[in-house]
Write a protein that holds these residues in place. Structure first.
Motif, PDB file in Angstrom:
ATOM      1  N   ILE A  29     -44.058  29.452  17.179  1.00  0.00           N
ATOM      2  CA  ILE A  29     -43.653  28.044  16.867  1.00  0.00           C
ATOM      3  C   ILE A  29     -44.714  27.303  18.018  1.00  0.00           C
ATOM      4  O   ILE A  29     -44.768  26.364  18.198  1.00  0.00           O
ATOM      5  CB  ILE A  29     -42.455  27.918  16.004  1.00  0.00           C
ATOM      6  CG1 ILE A  29     -41.289  28.388  14.684  1.00  0.00           C
ATOM      7  CG2 ILE A  29     -42.411  26.089  16.942  1.00  0.00           C
ATOM      8  CD1 ILE A  29     -40.428  27.697  14.300  1.00  0.00           C
ATOM      9  N   GLN A  30     -43.740  27.778  19.052  1.00  0.00           N
ATOM     10  CA  GLN A  30     -43.668  27.208  20.098  1.00  0.00           C
ATOM     11  C   GLN A  30     -45.169  27.387  21.152  1.00  0.00           C
ATOM     12  O   GLN A  30     -45.902  26.513  21.497  1.00  0.00           O
ATOM     13  CB  GLN A  30     -43.099  27.975  21.401  1.00  0.00           C
ATOM     14  CG  GLN A  30     -41.926  27.731  21.661  1.00  0.00           C
ATOM     15  CD  GLN A  30     -40.644  28.757  22.560  1.00  0.00           C
ATOM     16  OE1 GLN A  30     -41.724  29.735  23.431  1.00  0.00           O
ATOM     17  NE2 GLN A  30     -39.386  28.626  22.299  1.00  0.00           N
ATOM     18  N   LYS A  31     -46.440  28.380  20.805  1.00  0.00           N
ATOM     19  CA  LYS A  31     -47.228  28.869  20.309  1.00  0.00           C
ATOM     20  C   LYS A  31     -48.229  27.022  20.109  1.00  0.00           C
ATOM     21  O   LYS A  31     -49.425  26.806  20.092  1.00  0.00           O
ATOM     22  CB  LYS A  31     -47.935  29.833  20.736  1.00  0.00           C
ATOM     23  CG  LYS A  31     -48.089  30.587  21.406  1.00  0.00           C
ATOM     24  CD  LYS A  31     -48.553  32.283  21.005  1.00  0.00           C
ATOM     25  CE  LYS A  31     -48.470  33.515  22.490  1.00  0.00           C
ATOM     26  NZ  LYS A  31     -49.298  35.136  22.194  1.00  0.00           N
ATOM     27  N   LEU A  32     -47.575  27.441  18.242  1.00  0.00           N
ATOM     28  CA  LEU A  32     -49.029  26.449  17.620  1.00  0.00           C
ATOM     29  C   LEU A  32     -48.607  25.235  17.856  1.00  0.00           C
ATOM     30  O   LEU A  32     -49.481  24.385  18.116  1.00  0.00           O
ATOM     31  CB  LEU A  32     -48.001  26.640  15.926  1.00  0.00           C
ATOM     32  CG  LEU A  32     -48.032  27.749  14.873  1.00  0.00           C
ATOM     33  CD1 LEU A  32     -47.419  27.740  13.757  1.00  0.00           C
ATOM     34  CD2 LEU A  32     -49.522  28.211  14.803  1.00  0.00           C
ATOM     35  N   PHE A  60     -51.108  36.638  16.755  1.00  0.00           N
ATOM     36  CA  PHE A  60     -49.874  37.395  16.640  1.00  0.00           C
ATOM     37  C   PHE A  60     -49.409  39.095  16.747  1.00  0.00           C
ATOM     38  O   PHE A  60     -50.139  38.700  16.025  1.00  0.00           O
ATOM     39  CB  PHE A  60     -49.057  35.998  15.979  1.00  0.00           C
ATOM     40  CG  PHE A  60     -48.877  34.923  16.229  1.00  0.00           C
ATOM     41  CD1 PHE A  60     -48.709  34.108  17.135  1.00  0.00           C
ATOM     42  CD2 PHE A  60     -50.362  33.981  15.061  1.00  0.00           C
ATOM     43  CE1 PHE A  60     -48.582  33.206  17.581  1.00  0.00           C
ATOM     44  CE2 PHE A  60     -50.412  32.634  15.760  1.00  0.00           C
ATOM     45  CZ  PHE A  60     -49.755  31.590  16.740  1.00  0.00           C
ATOM     46  N   SER A  61     -48.411  38.949  17.479  1.00  0.00           N
ATOM     47  CA  SER A  61     -48.170  39.884  16.976  1.00  0.00           C
ATOM     48  C   SER A  61     -46.942  40.154  15.831  1.00  0.00           C
ATOM     49  O   SER A  61     -46.164  39.605  16.111  1.00  0.00           O
ATOM     50  CB  SER A  61     -47.765  40.972  18.072  1.00  0.00           C
ATOM     51  OG  SER A  61     -46.589  41.593  17.947  1.00  0.00           O
ATOM     52  N   PRO A  62     -46.719  41.149  14.856  1.00  0.00           N
ATOM     53  CA  PRO A  62     -46.194  41.474  13.601  1.00  0.00           C
ATOM     54  C   PRO A  62     -44.408  41.288  14.456  1.00  0.00           C
ATOM     55  O   PRO A  62     -43.250  41.196  13.916  1.00  0.00           O
ATOM     56  CB  PRO A  62     -46.293  43.176  13.142  1.00  0.00           C
ATOM     57  CG  PRO A  62     -47.541  43.330  13.978  1.00  0.00           C
ATOM     58  CD  PRO A  62     -48.237  43.235  14.851  1.00  0.00           C
ATOM     59  N   ASP A  63     -44.328  42.032  16.274  1.00  0.00           N
ATOM     60  CA  ASP A  63     -43.042  41.815  16.396  1.00  0.00           C
ATOM     61  C   ASP A  63     -42.662  40.512  17.274  1.00  0.00           C
ATOM     62  O   ASP A  63     -41.400  41.000  17.105  1.00  0.00           O
ATOM     63  CB  ASP A  63     -42.857  43.258  17.213  1.00  0.00           C
ATOM     64  CG  ASP A  63     -43.336  44.518  16.386  1.00  0.00           C
ATOM     65  OD1 ASP A  63     -43.518  44.400  15.685  1.00  0.00           O
ATOM     66  OD2 ASP A  63     -44.363  45.665  17.231  1.00  0.00           O
ATOM     67  N   GLN A  64     -43.922  39.807  17.189  1.00  0.00           N
ATOM     68  CA  GLN A  64     -42.658  38.652  17.256  1.00  0.00           C
ATOM     69  C   GLN A  64     -42.401  38.256  16.994  1.00  0.00           C
ATOM     70  O   GLN A  64     -42.161  38.207  16.169  1.00  0.00           O
ATOM     71  CB  GLN A  64     -44.539  37.533  17.562  1.00  0.00           C
ATOM     72  CG  GLN A  64     -45.522  38.290  18.992  1.00  0.00           C
ATOM     73  CD  GLN A  64     -46.282  35.836  19.892  1.00  0.00           C
ATOM     74  OE1 GLN A  64     -47.337  36.348  18.841  1.00  0.00           O
ATOM     75  NE2 GLN A  64     -46.059  36.249  20.241  1.00  0.00           N
ATOM     76  N   SER A  65     -40.999  36.683  17.559  1.00  0.00           N
ATOM     77  CA  SER A  65     -40.234  36.176  16.491  1.00  0.00           C
ATOM     78  C   SER A  65     -41.310  35.071  16.333  1.00  0.00           C
ATOM     79  O   SER A  65     -41.983  34.578  16.960  1.00  0.00           O
ATOM     80  CB  SER A  65     -39.275  35.914  18.000  1.00  0.00           C
ATOM     81  OG  SER A  65     -39.118  34.898  19.071  1.00  0.00           O
ATOM     82  N   VAL A  66     -40.555  34.725  15.284  1.00  0.00           N
ATOM     83  CA  VAL A  66     -41.005  32.866  14.860  1.00  0.00           C
ATOM     84  C   VAL A  66     -41.093  32.186  15.445  1.00  0.00           C
ATOM     85  O   VAL A  66     -41.935  30.967  15.750  1.00  0.00           O
ATOM     86  CB  VAL A  66     -40.215  33.111  13.162  1.00  0.00           C
ATOM     87  CG1 VAL A  66     -41.330  31.981  12.668  1.00  0.00           C
ATOM     88  CG2 VAL A  66     -40.901  34.500  12.421  1.00  0.00           C
ATOM     89  N   GLU A  67     -39.843  31.990  16.679  1.00  0.00           N
ATOM     90  CA  GLU A  67     -39.791  30.526  17.322  1.00  0.00           C
ATOM     91  C   GLU A  67     -40.552  30.877  18.318  1.00  0.00           C
ATOM     92  O   GLU A  67     -41.221  29.987  18.425  1.00  0.00           O
ATOM     93  CB  GLU A  67     -38.515  31.347  18.195  1.00  0.00           C
ATOM     94  CG  GLU A  67     -38.162  30.083  19.168  1.00  0.00           C
ATOM     95  CD  GLU A  67     -36.246  30.466  19.278  1.00  0.00           C
ATOM     96  OE1 GLU A  67     -36.266  29.410  20.774  1.00  0.00           O
ATOM     97  OE2 GLU A  67     -35.671  31.158  19.096  1.00  0.00           O
ATOM     98  N   GLU A  68     -41.376  32.140  18.729  1.00  0.00           N
ATOM     99  CA  GLU A  68     -42.783  32.870  19.608  1.00  0.00           C
ATOM    100  C   GLU A  68     -43.694  31.418  19.194  1.00  0.00           C
ATOM    101  O   GLU A  68     -44.628  31.086  19.847  1.00  0.00           O
ATOM    102  CB  GLU A  68     -42.056  33.547  20.117  1.00  0.00           C
ATOM    103  CG  GLU A  68     -42.179  34.255  21.413  1.00  0.00           C
ATOM    104  CD  GLU A  68     -42.082  35.410  21.587  1.00  0.00           C
ATOM    105  OE1 GLU A  68     -43.201  36.134  22.083  1.00  0.00           O
ATOM    106  OE2 GLU A  68     -42.041  36.911  21.331  1.00  0.00           O
TER     107      GLU A  68
END
Length: 153
Positions: A43-46, A33-41
């Protein structure tokens, strides 16, 4: 007269024949993950990749943190409590920044002990300051099953 004990003609395995290092069992192809990614993204990847967390790296593949399901759940809980929107939040705001790593040359049994002592689910492995892989508790279990088939009774 019966045979008391039969060991066969099998040669005992030498320690050098059995891979015991963390680097032999760690996962090298990681979902990062990137520090700039949204938490929602995240969650979707997890959910999509059926993982419980992953390392956060910068553009140079340097480890800057780790984010887990627990971090995401905490964010959801806090945002709902304070009635805040979810989409504005970035990984850098919710990741754990002080990440403990282990050496890829560590013996897997020492790594297993470290998992028990620290209550962590995963440890990143760095090589030359860059993220090289990750070992999880499941990787340790896989290693012991593989080792058992080679030299345990």
């Amino acid at each position: 007269m019966g045979i008391k004990s039969f060991m066969g003609r099998r040669q005992p395995l030498q320690e050098a024949d059995v891979p015991l290092k963390v680097s032999d069992y760690m996962t090298r192809k990681l979902i990062t993950f990137s520090p700039d990614q949204s938490v929602e993204e995240v969650i979707q990847k997890l959910i999509r990749y059926k993982i419980s967390g992953g390392p956060v790296v910068n553009d140079k593949n340097e480890l800057v943190g780790i984010i887990s399901e627990g971090d995401c759940i905490k964010h959801i809980s806090e945002s709902r409590y304070y009635n805040m929107p979810l989409d504005n939040s970035k990984v850098s705001q919710h990741m754990v920044q002080d990440v403990e790593t282990i050496d890829g040359n560590m013996n897997i049994f020492d790594a297993a002990k470290k998992f028990l002592e620290t209550k962590r689910r995963r440890f990143p492995i760095l090589e030359d300051g860059k993220l090289a892989g990750q070992i999880s508790q499941k990787d340790i279990l896989k290693a012991t099953v593989k080792l058992k088939s080679q030299n345990w009774k």
